[in-house]
Every structure is written in C-alpha cells, then in structure tokens.
Motif scaffolding. Sequence first.
Motif, PDB file in Angstrom:
ATOM      1  N   THR A 256       2.624   1.851  -3.266  1.00 13.27           N
ATOM      2  CA  THR A 256       1.737   2.453  -4.270  1.00 13.27           C
ATOM      3  C   THR A 256       1.594   3.952  -4.005  1.00 13.27           C
ATOM      4  N   VAL A 257       1.422   4.295  -2.712  1.00  9.53           N
ATOM      5  CA  VAL A 257       1.297   5.710  -2.346  1.00  9.53           C
ATOM      6  C   VAL A 257       2.544   6.478  -2.772  1.00  9.53           C
TER       7      VAL A 257
ATOM      8  N   ASN B 176       2.117  17.512 -14.547  1.00 14.82           N
ATOM      9  CA  ASN B 176       3.534  17.169 -14.746  1.00 14.82           C
ATOM     10  C   ASN B 176       3.756  16.444 -16.060  1.00 14.82           C
TER      11      ASN B 176
ATOM     12  N   ILE C 110      -5.069   4.172  -0.771  1.00 13.04           N
ATOM     13  CA  ILE C 110      -4.597   4.233  -2.159  1.00 13.04           C
ATOM     14  C   ILE C 110      -5.515   5.123  -2.998  1.00 13.04           C
TER      15      ILE C 110
ATOM     16  N   PHE D 187      11.791  -0.081 -10.448  1.00 14.85           N
ATOM     17  CA  PHE D 187      12.382  -0.295  -9.123  1.00 14.85           C
ATOM     18  C   PHE D 187      11.556   0.301  -7.992  1.00 14.85           C
TER      19      PHE D 187
ATOM     20  N   GLN E 156       5.515  10.518  -8.812  1.00 12.91           N
ATOM     21  CA  GLN E 156       5.015  11.036 -10.101  1.00 12.91           C
ATOM     22  C   GLN E 156       4.544  12.464  -9.959  1.00 12.91           C
ATOM     23  N   ALA E 157       3.973  12.779  -8.780  1.00 11.56           N
ATOM     24  CA  ALA E 157       3.482  14.144  -8.566  1.00 11.56           C
ATOM     25  C   ALA E 157       4.653  15.109  -8.384  1.00 11.56           C
ATOM     26  N   ILE E 158       5.775  14.596  -7.875  1.00 13.85           N
ATOM     27  CA  ILE E 158       6.928  15.482  -7.666  1.00 13.85           C
ATOM     28  C   ILE E 158       7.696  15.662  -8.970  1.00 13.85           C
ATOM     29  N   SER E 159       8.031  14.542  -9.641  1.00 11.03           N
ATOM     30  CA  SER E 159       8.798  14.663 -10.881  1.00 11.03           C
ATOM     31  C   SER E 159       8.597  13.447 -11.775  1.00 11.03           C
ATOM     32  N   VAL E 160       8.087  13.679 -12.975  1.00  9.16           N
ATOM     33  CA  VAL E 160       7.893  12.577 -13.929  1.00  9.16           C
ATOM     34  C   VAL E 160       9.237  12.002 -14.346  1.00  9.16           C
ATOM     35  N   GLU E 161      10.271  12.873 -14.453  1.00  8.82           N
ATOM     36  CA  GLU E 161      11.597  12.408 -14.884  1.00  8.82           C
ATOM     37  C   GLU E 161      12.168  11.390 -13.900  1.00  8.82           C
TER      38      GLU E 161
ATOM     39  N   THR F 168       0.836  -1.205   0.000  1.00 12.92           N
ATOM     40  CA  THR F 168       0.000   0.000   0.000  1.00 12.92           C
ATOM     41  C   THR F 168       0.869   1.253   0.000  1.00 12.92           C
ATOM     42  N   PHE F 169       1.839   1.285   0.900  1.00 14.71           N
ATOM     43  CA  PHE F 169       2.664   2.497   0.982  1.00 14.71           C
ATOM     44  C   PHE F 169       3.577   2.653  -0.236  1.00 14.71           C
TER      45      PHE F 169
ATOM     46  N   LYS G  42      10.402   8.164 -14.117  1.00 14.90           N
ATOM     47  CA  LYS G  42      10.795   7.433 -15.308  1.00 14.90           C
ATOM     48  C   LYS G  42      12.166   6.794 -15.115  1.00 14.90           C
TER      49      LYS G  42
ATOM     50  N   TYR H  39       2.745   7.198  -6.520  1.00 14.00           N
ATOM     51  CA  TYR H  39       1.942   8.367  -6.938  1.00 14.00           C
ATOM     52  C   TYR H  39       2.645   9.659  -6.535  1.00 14.00           C
ATOM     53  N   LEU H  40       3.204   9.666  -5.306  1.00 14.35           N
ATOM     54  CA  LEU H  40       3.846  10.896  -4.823  1.00 14.35           C
ATOM     55  C   LEU H  40       5.040  11.268  -5.700  1.00 14.35           C
TER      56      LEU H  40
ATOM     57  N   THR I  76      -3.390  13.179  -5.935  1.00 18.65           N
ATOM     58  CA  THR I  76      -2.206  13.456  -6.752  1.00 18.65           C
ATOM     59  C   THR I  76      -2.527  13.537  -8.245  1.00 18.65           C
TER      60      THR I  76
ATOM     61  N   VAL J 180      -2.069  16.905 -10.181  1.00 18.13           N
ATOM     62  CA  VAL J 180      -0.656  17.301 -10.260  1.00 18.13           C
ATOM     63  C   VAL J 180       0.089  16.407 -11.241  1.00 18.13           C
ATOM     64  N   ILE J 181      -0.194  15.096 -11.185  1.00 18.07           N
ATOM     65  CA  ILE J 181       0.501  14.155 -12.070  1.00 18.07           C
ATOM     66  C   ILE J 181       0.177  14.479 -13.532  1.00 18.07           C
TER      67      ILE J 181
ATOM     68  N   THR K  85      -4.938   8.824  -2.114  1.00 20.15           N
ATOM     69  CA  THR K  85      -3.697   9.355  -2.689  1.00 20.15           C
ATOM     70  C   THR K  85      -3.852   9.556  -4.185  1.00 20.15           C
TER      71      THR K  85
END
Lengths: 206, 234
Positions: free
Chosen positions: A84-85, B49, B35, A104, A91-96, A81-82, A99, A88-89, B42, B45-46, B38
């Motif tokens: 997965t969380v 981005n 899940i 991993f 991806q919200a901070i940086s797509v690069e 669960t965490f 990627k 998402y986080l 998000t 924002v996603i 979240t």
Amino acid sequence: MTAEPQNMDVFLKGIWKENPVFVMALGMCPVLAVTNSVINALAMGLATTFVLVMSNISVSLIRKLIPKQVRIATYILIIATFVTVVEYLIQAISVEVHKALGAFISLIVVNCIILGRAEAFASKNGVFKSILDALGMGFGFTIAVLSLGVVREVLGSGTFAGFRVMPANFEPWVIMVLPGGAFFVLGGWLMLFAWLRERSVKRSEV
Amino acid sequence: MAEIQTQPISEVPQASSFHMIAAMGGVGFLAGILIVLTYQLTLPVINKNKAVYLEKALFNEVIKGATHKIAYKIEDSNLVEVTGEAAMNAQIYACYGEDHHLMGVAVAASGQGFQELIRLVYGYSPEKEAIIGLKVLESKETPGLGDKIEKDPHFLKNFEALDVSLTPDKSRITHPIEWVKPGEKNKPWQIDTITGATISSTAVSKILRSSTEKVIPIIARHLDQLKTADFPAN
C-alpha cells in the motif's frame, strides 16, 4: 574476516544462482504482464525490491515475538502494508507509471518471492543478512523483468524507454508487446540461462 | 550436508491466545499508522500529479491544441465555475486556445466497466456538434483484452468525429450514440466496438450515450456563457 564472503554469497545468490525468475520461476505473473516496456519493468522491479527489503527487515526484527501459528498471517499483513505504501509512492512519483502498472502493484502482495523470502530467510536470520538477501533477490528480479522489458520494447515498439532506437522504416513486431511475446521472450532467456549453466557444469567436469 | 530438522505440528509449543492476538494486533496497529502517515504525506503530491495528468490529457488528446481551461460543475442544469481542488472532480472543462477562443468542451463521465468503474473524459466541439477526442483516465479492465479501450487505434478513431448534433430546439440529441459490431459502423453516430473487448468497449459507448444525452443540451444552452467567460490570470 570470514563473515564477508558469506554475506556476499547471500547477496549474490539472488542475482545468479537462485535468481527468482530464471532459476526458481517465481513471480511469473508480473514478469509476463508488465514487461511490455522498459519503464514499466523497471518500476515493477524497484517496487518489488522495496517491498522485499522492507518486509524482510520487519519480519527479521519481530521474528522472535511472533508465535509460529500466526506467522504467515502476520507476514502477509506486513507485506500488504508496504505494498500500500509503495502504491502511494508510485502515484506521487508518476501517475502515468501508476496507470500503466494498474492492478499489478496491488498484486505484489501475492508475489510468492516476497512471502517466500520472509518465511525461508528473514524469519531465521538477522536484520543485516535479511537486507542483503532481499536486495539480492530484488535486484535479481529487477534484472530479469528488465531483460524481458528491453527486448519486448525494442522489438515491439522500436523504442527504448520511450526513445526511438530502431530505424524509421522498422516495422514493429506487435506480438512482442502482446501477452504472447512475453512467453516467447521468457522462453528465450530461460533457454540461454539453461545453456550457460549446462556449459559451466560441463567445463567443471572437464 | 545438514539434515533438515522437521518437527511434527503437535510438538510446536502452543502459544497462548493472548500472545497470538497481541502479536497480530500490534503488527496491525503499526501497519495502520504507517499507511495513514504515507497517505497524509503523499496526498498533496498525488493531487498535484493528477491535476497535471488531467491537464495534459485535456490539452494533448481531448481538445488538441488548447492551452487554458475553466472547470464547471452542473447544478440544477446551470454551470457553476469551480476552482482549486474541486476542479479535479469537475464535470465540464471549457478549453480555450492561446487567443482565449473556445476550442471545445471536455466532459468527464464514468460508468461500470467489466470489473470496476471506468472514468473517462471526452471532447465536444460545439462548432462541429461532434465528439472530437476521448481519453480513459482510470480503468482496471483486463490487461491485454478490456484495456484495448485505451489504446486500440481503430476504436479511438470512433471518437475523432462522432456525431452528437442536437435537434433544432437544442433540447436533445437527434441521434443518440449507438454501438455496433466491429466494422459495421455506417452512420456518423455509431461506435465500432472491439472484438475481444466487447464488454469494455460497449461500456464506454454506454457511458458516452448517457453522458451526452444529459450534458450536451446543457452545454448548448450555456454556450454564450462559456464563450465569454472571464479568464483567470494564468
């Protein structure tokens, strides 16, 4: 105030005495795979620390409610669960960064450090100590991946976190950003740690 | 030193089935809520981005130097402009320079890679009748092997001027894209694959071939529409 040094020990053991990478040799897959740059290593270290802290808190909170027979399945569910969380986080901070870390991030689920701490520590201790344990182990892991990431990026690309640090005529050691370089650098750090430990043992004997 | 306490499995108190199911079900329920929460929080924002990332890829790597884009989808061989969130999944991005001059057309394409879907976008220059840039947007190819399709300089050099010129009636590509063993490229429509990433680099070539055969004739037919498109205020 006898509890304080004990708490400090819980925190510090993950960083030095029981460092998950350099001493226990756990979580080798991300250590070798995503340490080809400082940013990747830092992101992986912090993501793992986040999952460690959150899963240790959850496991410690519900440790008396979970029957022994289904505890491992429950821990895996909590960890997944965490992860997965955190996916998402990131991806919200940086797509690069998301990627670059690729598969991993999802594989943090099977990082044995996390399940190991849930089973060996959080399931037997209170929330506060579990947080300290997770932070210690998480920082220990982050320091380890960073120490690989820094060496590999500086030598392999001539940059540090994307900024050029080596002179312009420096020929990058391409092997360092390839999988082989990860083994060389890890070997080098393990050698250094083993030598330091041996030296301190010899000194204490004298 | 404290002795390690071990307990044979048979002596561990047997929890009732109800207790076990309730424990796992409860944890699963909470996990699900966490899940979904979240994801919902998000998602905006996603998406933002991803849009920025796509634009950067288009303007810096696929159609170098472009500053504006208009997104289209293909409907019955016609180009229909799309805006907002739908633009993220558009099939064609007409890219313009500062002076609103059409610099090239970026085409999104995807296909099966070694493990999962490869999503990429390539740039087509109607003037040169060639592919002039390629960027892999999403792939889960094996790290160190298949993922060379994203960064191998020799492989990416294939896409600096890959010939996709059309027949005089503009109905099909004269020489459909071919792929050859590394170093054997001797025609402008051939792609040198990568040793150690044969499947992934062939997959990229196949995606390009099927996409160009379908999309380039459509772009050629609508070139005037793209060149004279009305510009949004930005």
